[in-house]
Design a protein around this motif. Structure first.
Motif, PDB file in Angstrom:
ATOM      1  N   UNK A 129       2.218  -6.789 -10.844  1.00  0.00           N
ATOM      2  CA  UNK A 129       2.149  -6.040 -12.111  1.00  0.00           C
ATOM      3  C   UNK A 129       1.681  -6.963 -13.241  1.00  0.00           C
ATOM      4  N   UNK A 130       2.232  -8.168 -13.260  1.00  0.00           N
ATOM      5  CA  UNK A 130       1.870  -9.118 -14.332  1.00  0.00           C
ATOM      6  C   UNK A 130       0.379  -9.474 -14.290  1.00  0.00           C
ATOM      7  N   UNK A 131      -0.142  -9.734 -13.084  1.00  0.00           N
ATOM      8  CA  UNK A 131      -1.512 -10.247 -13.007  1.00  0.00           C
ATOM      9  C   UNK A 131      -2.571  -9.139 -13.072  1.00  0.00           C
ATOM     10  N   UNK A 132      -2.165  -7.888 -12.833  1.00  0.00           N
ATOM     11  CA  UNK A 132      -3.154  -6.796 -12.902  1.00  0.00           C
ATOM     12  C   UNK A 132      -3.552  -6.536 -14.349  1.00  0.00           C
ATOM     13  N   UNK A 133      -4.805  -6.144 -14.531  1.00  0.00           N
ATOM     14  CA  UNK A 133      -5.252  -5.689 -15.851  1.00  0.00           C
ATOM     15  C   UNK A 133      -4.591  -4.341 -16.142  1.00  0.00           C
ATOM     16  N   UNK A 134      -4.383  -3.998 -17.416  1.00  0.00           N
ATOM     17  CA  UNK A 134      -3.914  -2.646 -17.707  1.00  0.00           C
ATOM     18  C   UNK A 134      -4.873  -1.645 -17.070  1.00  0.00           C
ATOM     19  N   UNK A 135      -4.359  -0.636 -16.437  1.00  0.00           N
ATOM     20  CA  UNK A 135      -5.089   0.408 -15.711  1.00  0.00           C
ATOM     21  C   UNK A 135      -5.680  -0.085 -14.390  1.00  0.00           C
ATOM     22  N   UNK A 136      -5.361  -1.321 -14.045  1.00  0.00           N
ATOM     23  CA  UNK A 136      -5.763  -1.823 -12.721  1.00  0.00           C
ATOM     24  C   UNK A 136      -4.915  -1.143 -11.654  1.00  0.00           C
ATOM     25  N   UNK A 137      -5.416  -1.118 -10.423  1.00  0.00           N
ATOM     26  CA  UNK A 137      -4.723  -0.386  -9.351  1.00  0.00           C
ATOM     27  C   UNK A 137      -4.063  -1.310  -8.323  1.00  0.00           C
ATOM     28  N   UNK A 138      -2.985  -0.786  -7.764  1.00  0.00           N
ATOM     29  CA  UNK A 138      -2.230  -1.475  -6.721  1.00  0.00           C
ATOM     30  C   UNK A 138      -2.169  -0.524  -5.519  1.00  0.00           C
ATOM     31  N   UNK A 139      -2.872  -0.871  -4.438  1.00  0.00           N
ATOM     32  CA  UNK A 139      -2.901  -0.018  -3.232  1.00  0.00           C
ATOM     33  C   UNK A 139      -2.005  -0.665  -2.189  1.00  0.00           C
ATOM     34  N   UNK A 140      -0.906   0.002  -1.896  1.00  0.00           N
ATOM     35  CA  UNK A 140       0.114  -0.563  -1.018  1.00  0.00           C
ATOM     36  C   UNK A 140       0.154   0.218   0.296  1.00  0.00           C
ATOM     37  N   UNK A 141      -0.228  -0.470   1.380  1.00  0.00           N
ATOM     38  CA  UNK A 141      -0.257   0.166   2.703  1.00  0.00           C
ATOM     39  C   UNK A 141       1.080  -0.070   3.429  1.00  0.00           C
ATOM     40  N   UNK A 142       1.772   1.014   3.733  1.00  0.00           N
ATOM     41  CA  UNK A 142       3.050   0.898   4.441  1.00  0.00           C
ATOM     42  C   UNK A 142       3.129   1.945   5.560  1.00  0.00           C
ATOM     43  N   UNK A 143       3.851   1.582   6.597  1.00  0.00           N
ATOM     44  CA  UNK A 143       4.003   2.505   7.732  1.00  0.00           C
ATOM     45  C   UNK A 143       5.470   2.856   7.896  1.00  0.00           C
ATOM     46  N   UNK A 144       5.720   3.958   8.574  1.00  0.00           N
ATOM     47  CA  UNK A 144       7.093   4.315   8.895  1.00  0.00           C
ATOM     48  C   UNK A 144       7.671   3.291   9.867  1.00  0.00           C
ATOM     49  N   UNK A 145       9.003   3.152   9.848  1.00  0.00           N
ATOM     50  CA  UNK A 145       9.621   2.178  10.742  1.00  0.00           C
ATOM     51  C   UNK A 145      10.883   2.804  11.329  1.00  0.00           C
ATOM     52  N   UNK A 146      11.150   2.541  12.624  1.00  0.00           N
ATOM     53  CA  UNK A 146      12.409   3.048  13.183  1.00  0.00           C
ATOM     54  C   UNK A 146      13.579   2.270  12.583  1.00  0.00           C
ATOM     55  N   UNK A 147      14.726   2.943  12.374  1.00  0.00           N
ATOM     56  CA  UNK A 147      15.877   2.240  11.773  1.00  0.00           C
ATOM     57  C   UNK A 147      16.817   1.670  12.827  1.00  0.00           C
ATOM     58  N   UNK A 148      16.422   1.783  14.111  1.00  0.00           N
ATOM     59  CA  UNK A 148      17.249   1.225  15.187  1.00  0.00           C
ATOM     60  C   UNK A 148      18.305   2.201  15.673  1.00  0.00           C
ATOM     61  N   UNK A 149      18.464   3.333  14.964  1.00  0.00           N
ATOM     62  CA  UNK A 149      19.480   4.315  15.383  1.00  0.00           C
ATOM     63  C   UNK A 149      18.810   5.630  15.767  1.00  0.00           C
ATOM     64  N   UNK A 150      17.535   5.548  16.110  1.00  0.00           N
ATOM     65  CA  UNK A 150      16.812   6.758  16.512  1.00  0.00           C
ATOM     66  C   UNK A 150      16.288   7.569  15.330  1.00  0.00           C
ATOM     67  N   UNK A 151      16.421   7.024  14.124  1.00  0.00           N
ATOM     68  CA  UNK A 151      15.916   7.733  12.933  1.00  0.00           C
ATOM     69  C   UNK A 151      14.779   6.946  12.307  1.00  0.00           C
ATOM     70  N   UNK A 152      14.138   7.579  11.318  1.00  0.00           N
ATOM     71  CA  UNK A 152      13.087   6.877  10.579  1.00  0.00           C
ATOM     72  C   UNK A 152      13.705   6.190   9.372  1.00  0.00           C
ATOM     73  N   UNK A 153      13.258   4.987   9.099  1.00  0.00           N
ATOM     74  CA  UNK A 153      13.703   4.260   7.908  1.00  0.00           C
ATOM     75  C   UNK A 153      12.978   4.826   6.693  1.00  0.00           C
ATOM     76  N   UNK A 154      13.665   4.849   5.550  1.00  0.00           N
ATOM     77  CA  UNK A 154      12.988   5.408   4.368  1.00  0.00           C
ATOM     78  C   UNK A 154      12.215   4.340   3.594  1.00  0.00           C
ATOM     79  N   UNK A 155      12.030   3.185   4.231  1.00  0.00           N
ATOM     80  CA  UNK A 155      11.361   2.064   3.569  1.00  0.00           C
ATOM     81  C   UNK A 155      10.080   2.447   2.823  1.00  0.00           C
ATOM     82  N   UNK A 156       9.129   3.178   3.478  1.00  0.00           N
ATOM     83  CA  UNK A 156       7.861   3.443   2.770  1.00  0.00           C
ATOM     84  C   UNK A 156       8.092   4.148   1.432  1.00  0.00           C
TER      85      UNK A 156
END
Ligand SMILES: C[S@@+](CC[C@H](N)C(=O)[O-])C[C@H]1O[C@@H](n2cnc3c(N)ncnc32)[C@H](O)[C@@H]1O
Length: 240
Positions: free
Chosen positions: A165-192
Motif C-alpha cells: 500500500x505504501x509503495x503503490x501510487x494513489x490509484x495504483x492496483x494490487x492484484x492478489x492471486x489466491x486459491x482455496x485451501x483445505x482446512x484439514x478437517x474436510x472443509x474449505x479454509x476461508x483464507x482467500x
C-alpha cells in the motif's frame, strides 16, 4: 465507441471476469541449452498469461510493476517483456537466482522478506501482481521465516500488504492471486476471503474479482463420489 485501447488487447475475453488459462505444471523441468542440463523450476508458479493480462490492463509502458513474493519471477519477466520496469522480492536465494536468470539480468531483485521494502520509494509503483505463500500449501524451504511455514500467516501478510500500500501510487492496483485451501478437517479454509478484509483494513478499495479457470482436472474420486473438484483460483483486484 473508443476501441483504440482495446485493440491492443489480444482478446476481448480479457474484459470478462472468468479467464480460462491452463495452469503450469511445476514438476516439469526445462533444459538449459547453455548449461546443457535440466533446470529446477519453482514449485508454485502462476502462468505467464495471467500476469500478461493483468499487467496489460493495469499498467502502461515504463511503469513500475512489483512482486513482493516473486518466486521464479513470472510477474517480473512478463513486465519486462511488456516494457515495464520491475522489482521482485523473495526470501529464498534459490528463487531470486531463478528470477534473475529468467530475466537475463534485467529488473531489480532483492533477497529478503518483503515485510519491509525500504529499498522502494513510497508512491512509486503503478501495479503489484503477486501470489502469496500460505498455510503450508507448498514447501518453499525449511526457513521458519518463510511465510509458507508460518502457522498463522496473517500478521506477516498484513505487514507485506501494508508495504505494498505504501509503495503503490494513489490509484495504483494490487492484484492478489489466491486459491482455496483445505482446512484439514474436510472443509474449505476461508483464507482467500480473509485477504479481502485484511486489505480493506489497510485502506485498499476492493474493485473486482477475476476467476482464473484452470480447466477441469477430475480425479477418479470426484467421479466415484459425484463431487466437483475445485478448478479455479481468485484474483482480487484492489486499488489504493
Ligand atoms: C506462491 S510463491 C510465488 C510464485 C511466483 N508467482 C512464480 O510465478 O514463480 C510465493 C513465494 O513467496 C516467497 N516468500 C515466502 N515468505 C516470504 C517473505 N517473508 N518475503 C518474501 N518472499 C517470501 C516464497 O519463497 C515463494 O517463492
Amino acid at each position: 465507441m473508443k476501441i483504440g485501447r482495446f485493440r491492443k488487447l489480444r482478446n476481448l475475453d480479457w474484459l470478462g471476469s472468468v479467464w480460462r488459462i491452463t495452469t503450469v505444471n511445476p514438476f516439469v523441468k526445462y533444459f538449459d541449452v547453455k548449461k546443457q542440463k535440466l533446470m529446477e523450476t519453482h514449485i508454485a508458479p502462476f502462468p505467464e498469461e495471467l500476469a500478461l493480462r493483468l499487467i496489460t490492463l493495469y499498467s502502461k509502458r515504463r511503469d513500475y510493476v512489483l512482486d513482493p513474493f516473486c518466486g521464479s519471477g513470472t510477474t517480473n519477466y512478463v513486465a519486462l517483456s511488456l516494457k515495464r520496469k520491475t522489482i521482485g522480492y523473495d526470501l529464498e536465494q534459490k528463487y531470486i537466482d531463478m528470477a534473475r536468470q529468467r530475466c537475463g539480468g534485467r529488473g531489480m531483485f532483492i533477497c529478503k522478506g518483503s515485510e519491509n521494502m525500504k529499498e522502494v520509494y513510497s508512491n512509486s509503483m503503478q501495479l503489484c501482481v503477486t501470489s502469496p505463500p500460505y498455510l503450508n500449501l507448498r514447501k518453499y524451504s525449511n526457513n521458519p521465516k518463510n511465510i509458507g511455514n508460518h502457522k498463522d500467516p496473517y500478521p506477516a501478510l498484513k505487514k507485506v500488504f501494508k508495504e505494498v500500500y505504501r509503495v503503490l501510487k494513489p490509484r495504483g492496483h494490487f492484484c492478489l492471486n489466491v486459491a482455496g485451501a483445505p482446512d484439514g478437517k474436510g472443509n474449505c479454509h476461508r483464507f482467500p476471503f480473509d485477504m479481502i478484509y485484511l486489505c480493506q483494513e489497510i485502506g485498499f478499495r476492493f474493485k473486482t474479482t477475476i476467476i482464473w479457470d484452470k480447466g477441469i482436472t477430475l480425479r477418479e474420486w470426484n467421479i466415484e463420489n459425484n463431487k466437483p473438484n475445485e478448478n479455479h483460483e481468485y484474483v482480487w483486484v484492489m486499488e489504493k
